[in-house]
Each structure stands twice: as C-alpha cells, then as structure tokens.
Design a protein around this motif. Structure first.
Motif, PDB file in Angstrom:
ATOM      1  N   ILE A 224      31.801  43.383  30.334  1.00 14.65           N
ATOM      2  CA  ILE A 224      31.033  44.114  31.353  1.00 14.65           C
ATOM      3  C   ILE A 224      29.836  44.823  30.714  1.00 14.65           C
ATOM      4  N   THR A 225      28.721  44.820  31.428  1.00 10.58           N
ATOM      5  CA  THR A 225      27.518  45.485  30.938  1.00 10.58           C
ATOM      6  C   THR A 225      26.670  45.966  32.102  1.00 10.58           C
ATOM      7  N   LYS A 226      25.787  46.933  31.820  1.00  9.88           N
ATOM      8  CA  LYS A 226      24.752  47.349  32.768  1.00  9.88           C
ATOM      9  C   LYS A 226      23.371  46.940  32.281  1.00  9.88           C
ATOM     10  N   ASP A 227      23.326  46.200  31.181  1.00  4.98           N
ATOM     11  CA  ASP A 227      22.058  45.748  30.616  1.00  4.98           C
ATOM     12  C   ASP A 227      21.793  44.298  30.992  1.00  4.98           C
ATOM     13  N   ASN A 228      20.516  43.970  31.143  1.00  6.63           N
ATOM     14  CA  ASN A 228      20.095  42.575  31.397  1.00  6.63           C
ATOM     15  C   ASN A 228      20.889  41.930  32.525  1.00  6.63           C
ATOM     16  N   MET A 229      21.011  42.648  33.642  1.00  6.64           N
ATOM     17  CA  MET A 229      21.779  42.136  34.775  1.00  6.64           C
ATOM     18  C   MET A 229      20.921  41.201  35.630  1.00  6.64           C
ATOM     19  N   SER A 230      21.582  40.292  36.323  1.00 12.32           N
ATOM     20  CA  SER A 230      20.878  39.345  37.190  1.00 12.32           C
ATOM     21  C   SER A 230      20.443  39.984  38.496  1.00 12.32           C
ATOM     22  N   GLU A 231      21.125  41.076  38.875  1.00 13.87           N
ATOM     23  CA  GLU A 231      20.753  41.837  40.065  1.00 13.87           C
ATOM     24  C   GLU A 231      21.239  43.269  39.880  1.00 13.87           C
ATOM     25  N   ASN A 232      20.796  44.175  40.751  1.00  6.82           N
ATOM     26  CA  ASN A 232      21.177  45.578  40.615  1.00  6.82           C
ATOM     27  C   ASN A 232      21.251  46.214  42.001  1.00  6.82           C
ATOM     28  N   HIS A 233      22.438  46.624  42.414  1.00 12.88           N
ATOM     29  CA  HIS A 233      22.647  47.186  43.745  1.00 12.88           C
ATOM     30  C   HIS A 233      22.486  48.699  43.760  1.00 12.88           C
ATOM     31  N   GLY A 234      22.389  49.325  42.572  1.00 14.20           N
ATOM     32  CA  GLY A 234      22.282  50.772  42.487  1.00 14.20           C
ATOM     33  C   GLY A 234      22.883  51.292  41.200  1.00 14.20           C
ATOM     34  N   GLY A 235      22.924  52.623  41.059  1.00 19.38           N
ATOM     35  CA  GLY A 235      23.364  53.238  39.811  1.00 19.38           C
ATOM     36  C   GLY A 235      24.794  52.929  39.431  1.00 19.38           C
ATOM     37  N   TRP A 236      25.607  52.541  40.421  1.00 16.38           N
ATOM     38  CA  TRP A 236      27.018  52.224  40.160  1.00 16.38           C
ATOM     39  C   TRP A 236      27.242  50.811  39.641  1.00 16.38           C
ATOM     40  N   TYR A 237      26.201  49.995  39.759  1.00 17.23           N
ATOM     41  CA  TYR A 237      26.401  48.552  39.614  1.00 17.23           C
ATOM     42  C   TYR A 237      26.556  48.127  38.156  1.00 17.23           C
ATOM     43  N   TYR A 238      27.393  47.154  37.943  1.00 17.67           N
ATOM     44  CA  TYR A 238      27.569  46.525  36.629  1.00 17.67           C
ATOM     45  C   TYR A 238      27.864  45.061  36.836  1.00 17.67           C
ATOM     46  N   MET A 240      30.108  41.752  35.101  1.00 11.44           N
ATOM     47  CA  MET A 240      30.962  41.108  34.108  1.00 11.44           C
ATOM     48  C   MET A 240      30.347  39.743  33.843  1.00 11.44           C
ATOM     49  N   GLN A 241      29.735  39.606  32.677  1.00 15.12           N
ATOM     50  CA  GLN A 241      28.951  38.409  32.380  1.00 15.12           C
ATOM     51  C   GLN A 241      29.736  37.349  31.619  1.00 15.12           C
ATOM     52  N   GLU A 242      30.873  37.729  31.077  1.00 14.04           N
ATOM     53  CA  GLU A 242      31.761  36.772  30.428  1.00 14.04           C
ATOM     54  C   GLU A 242      33.148  37.390  30.344  1.00 14.04           C
ATOM     55  N   LEU A 243      34.124  36.600  29.933  1.00  9.72           N
ATOM     56  CA  LEU A 243      35.501  37.087  29.847  1.00  9.72           C
ATOM     57  C   LEU A 243      35.685  37.859  28.543  1.00  9.72           C
ATOM     58  N   GLY A 244      35.823  39.166  28.672  1.00  5.20           N
ATOM     59  CA  GLY A 244      36.056  40.002  27.495  1.00  5.20           C
ATOM     60  C   GLY A 244      37.432  40.656  27.568  1.00  5.20           C
ATOM     61  N   TYR A 245      37.616  41.712  26.779  1.00  3.30           N
ATOM     62  CA  TYR A 245      38.928  42.350  26.652  1.00  3.30           C
ATOM     63  C   TYR A 245      38.771  43.863  26.672  1.00  3.30           C
ATOM     64  N   ASN A 246      39.863  44.550  26.929  1.00  2.00           N
ATOM     65  CA  ASN A 246      39.869  46.004  26.803  1.00  2.00           C
ATOM     66  C   ASN A 246      40.279  46.350  25.381  1.00  2.00           C
ATOM     67  N   TYR A 247      39.310  46.350  24.496  1.00  2.00           N
ATOM     68  CA  TYR A 247      39.553  46.628  23.081  1.00  2.00           C
ATOM     69  C   TYR A 247      38.873  47.931  22.658  1.00  2.00           C
ATOM     70  N   ARG A 248      38.765  48.884  23.583  1.00  2.00           N
ATOM     71  CA  ARG A 248      38.059  50.126  23.286  1.00  2.00           C
ATOM     72  C   ARG A 248      38.879  51.060  22.399  1.00  2.00           C
ATOM     73  N   LEU A 249      38.168  51.888  21.655  1.00  2.00           N
ATOM     74  CA  LEU A 249      38.766  53.005  20.914  1.00  2.00           C
ATOM     75  C   LEU A 249      38.520  54.275  21.722  1.00  2.00           C
ATOM     76  N   THR A 250      39.458  55.212  21.707  1.00  2.00           N
ATOM     77  CA  THR A 250      39.304  56.446  22.469  1.00  2.00           C
ATOM     78  C   THR A 250      38.483  57.486  21.707  1.00  2.00           C
ATOM     79  N   ASP A 251      38.023  58.500  22.430  1.00  2.00           N
ATOM     80  CA  ASP A 251      37.338  59.628  21.787  1.00  2.00           C
ATOM     81  C   ASP A 251      38.298  60.415  20.898  1.00  2.00           C
ATOM     82  N   ILE A 252      39.569  60.478  21.298  1.00  2.00           N
ATOM     83  CA  ILE A 252      40.562  61.197  20.487  1.00  2.00           C
ATOM     84  C   ILE A 252      40.673  60.548  19.112  1.00  2.00           C
ATOM     85  N   GLN A 253      40.833  59.224  19.099  1.00  2.00           N
ATOM     86  CA  GLN A 253      40.932  58.496  17.830  1.00  2.00           C
ATOM     87  C   GLN A 253      39.619  58.555  17.044  1.00  2.00           C
ATOM     88  N   SER A 254      38.508  58.489  17.750  1.00  2.00           N
ATOM     89  CA  SER A 254      37.205  58.520  17.082  1.00  2.00           C
ATOM     90  C   SER A 254      36.967  59.870  16.416  1.00  2.00           C
TER      91      SER A 254
END
Length: 383
Positions: A224-238, A240-254
């Motif tokens: 998922i990204t908000k950059d280089n989108m093909s369209e934009n419906h508003g500030g909420w819009y994002y 999903m340009q390809e199949l990715g994963y939830n591999y985020r690190l938390t702020d607590i761990q960081s």
C-alpha cells in the motif's frame, strides 16, 4: 555452591532502554509513528547506507529483499549451508530454488572459490543472485563477490544479521561496513534478543538504491502507498499496488532499537576483548574462526571446533554453561532433504558441523565467567 548459569548469548537492557520504551508507551504512537523513521535514519547513518527500512524481523527482511529484486518461481539463488534456515527459506517463499556452495574451512563463511565453481558449472543466466552471510560476525569480502556477480549479472543480498559494526577492508584500503550497500544490493540485520541490538523481535533492510528502497517500503506495508497513485479521491485515499505483507516494526520496538544502537560500538569492542581472551587461551590447542587481514569481526558468536563435540556440549551444560551449535547445515534439514538436497556434496560444511560449538559471547559476560568457561573447556580435554 551453586554453579553459574551462563548462556551462549544474552541481551543487555539498562534503565535508559526501559525509560525510553516507557516514554514511547505514553506517547501518541505505538506503531507507524516517528520512532520508526528515527530508527531507520539513525541505523542508515550508522552502517553508512543511503536508506533503511525497519521490518518485523530479519526473516521478513530477507523475504521482501528477494521480492524487491524480482526473483521469480524456479529461478536459482546461491547461499551458504552454514546459516540459520531463513537465509535459504526466503528464496523458497518466492518459489525459487536454493543452491548451496560450500564454506571456507577457516573463516566458516561462504567460499568464493566454491561459489565461482558452482556458477561456472552452469550456463550464464542459470543463477540470479547470491546471499553471502557474515557468519558469527565475520564480514564477507563483498568486493570479491561483487566482481564475480558482475561477471554473471547476479544480485547480492548481504545477510549481515550477525555483524552490525563489523567491516572488511577493500582493495582501495577503504573500510566497508556491513550493510553499507557499496558492494551488495541489499543488506539485512536482525534485532533478536541474542543479537547485538535487541528489540525483542525486529530487523532492518538497507540499500543505496532508491528504487529498491521504495519497493521495500511498499512490500513491508501490504503493498500500500499514497505515492504515485493512478487516481486520488481525497486525503484518505491510498492504493494497494501489489501484494505485500504486514512486516512493520512498532514504535515501541524502534525506541528500544535506537538506545540499543547507541551502545553497539561499545558492545562490539567488548565482544572483541572476549574473543581475544578465548584466542589466547585456545591458541595451538583448539581451532577457532580465522580473521583475515583488514577485517573487523563484530563477534555475534565465538565458535570453536573440537573432537567429541556432543560430550563437551553435555558436560558444559552440566557445569552451567549453555553453549550452542551454529548451525545444522541447511541442506541436511528434513525439508531440504525432501526436495532434493540429500546428496549435496558440501564436505567442508558437514565437517565443520561435526565439530562446531559456540561458547558464551555477549558484552556483559564477566571476566570471571569467561575464565570459568575456558577452564571447563580445557579441563574437559586435559582430563
């Protein structure tokens, strides 16, 4: 008198770490907040790379690294059998084939000669990449691997999970820090508790390539990204340009990672002091990992090779010393045997495995504890 309990590795969490985590717990963001970006920026500066992407663990980092480099099903990648399984598994996650080259019998890292021989035994284009591992903290000479890779149009992922703070010296006399991206396309680090920087779980992916950085950042967050989108419906819009994963690190761990990173140089110095003590005690008596000229070992592990390894392992545990074995050769694990690696000819790796044992190695290991370990190891063979 009770015997001590001495593990092979141990995290060190001090009051600064604790206070920093508590402050983050009372802040506005527990995840996807400013601490993640801060950790990424500080880590990139530390290793000397342009970009860093924090991930939930190093295995996740390896997975998206292989994806970002475009590995397709049935394409082939070379790595070492003396590593944790994730260094190979990441290729399998993408449907690729893992091919193992042997290790150098003295450094225990992926052999350049064995890798070259394997590559040259096949037509050009047969392999797509190489994943060398900075095993036990000893940096691989990536300049030499880069030359080989360039000759055959291969990418390189440096598995530097054992080696933050390590470096090798290239042919121009320049120190090349692990994960700096000068010779490898992507570097991978681990923040498991027994590693140098403890986040509980966590990892970091480094690169100097902006396109790879953008790809890695997307794959880390569902595609998922908000950059280089093909369209934009508003500030909420994002999108999903390809199949990715939830591999985020938390702020607590960081937040924990940031304070741990600040102590790494001191920790690596202490690890090298411990290594020198072992070397002095074992020199001429027990074989240990060699140190090539111009290389600074970050010493995640201190590995020795011994006869009657199983008996030593059991004896040390009886004496309160929880030594460990790193690693069972990946090609001998049941999964890899079941898909055709049973007959792989990797004699250096298998000989190493029959003798290797990792002794306690962590910055808070005291001189007294190390003396006890040394006395027990030498005493076992002198009885």
């Amino acid at each position: 008198m009770n015997k001590p309990i001495i593990p092979y590795g141990r995290q060190h969490i001090d009051q600064i770490d604790i206070d920093t985590v508590i402050n983050t717990l009372t802040a506005d963001f527990l995840t996807q907040g400013p601490k993640v970006n801060e950790f990424e920026e500080k880590f990139a500066k530390y290793v000397g790379s342009k970009y860093a992407v924090a991930v939930s663990n190093a295995t996740a980092g390896l997975h998206i690294a292989v994806m970002a480099l475009g590995l397709k099903p049935d394409e082939r990648v070379i790595t070492t059998p003396i590593t944790f399984a994730a260094s190979a598994n990441c290729v399998r996650y993408c449907g690729g084939e893992v091919w193992f080259a042997d290790i150098d019998p003295n450094t225990y890292t992926l052999s350049l000669e064995s890798t070259k021989k394997l590559i040259e035994s096949k037509p050009k284009g047969f392999f797509k990449g190489i994943i060398p591992v900075d095993f036990a903290g000893l940096p691989v000479n990536l300049e030499q691997f880069r030359t080989l890779a360039n000759e055959h149009d291969l990418w390189i992922i440096e598995d530097a999970c054992h080696a933050p703070g390590g470096y090798f010296t290239d042919s121009k006399g320049q120190k090349q820090h692990c994960g700096n991206g000068v010779y490898a396309d992507i570097g991978i680090f681990s923040f498991h508790p027994v590693k140098h920087i403890a986040c509980g779980e966590g990892g970091m992916v480094t690169t100097n390539d902006e396109a790879l950085y953008n790809k890695l950042s997307k794959l880390r967050t569902h595609g998922i990204t908000k950059d280089n989108m093909s369209e934009n419906h508003g500030g909420w819009y994002y999108e999903m340009q390809e199949l990715g994963y939830n591999y985020r690190l938390t702020d607590i761990q960081s937040a924990l990672g940031i304070t741990q990173l600040e102590k790494n140089d001191v920790g690596v110095i202490r690890r090298n002091e411990i290594a020198e003590n072992y070397k002095e005690a074992f020199n001429g008596k027990i074989k240990f990992q060699s140190l090539p000229k111009g290389v600074y070992n970050a010493h995640h592990l201190f590995v020795i090779e011994v006869e009657n390894r199983k008996a030593l392992y059991d004896y040390l545990r009886e004496e309160g010393i929880f030594a460990q074995i790193h690693y069972i050769p990946v090609h001998t694990l049941p999964y890899y045997k079941s898909i055709g690696y049973k007959e792989a000819n990797l004699s250096n790796s298998e000989n190493y495995y029959s003798k290797c044992i990792s002794l306690p190695m962590y910055p808070t290991l005291s001189d007294e504890e190390q003396t006890y370990v040394i006395e027990k190891v030498l005493g076992f063979y002198n009885e």
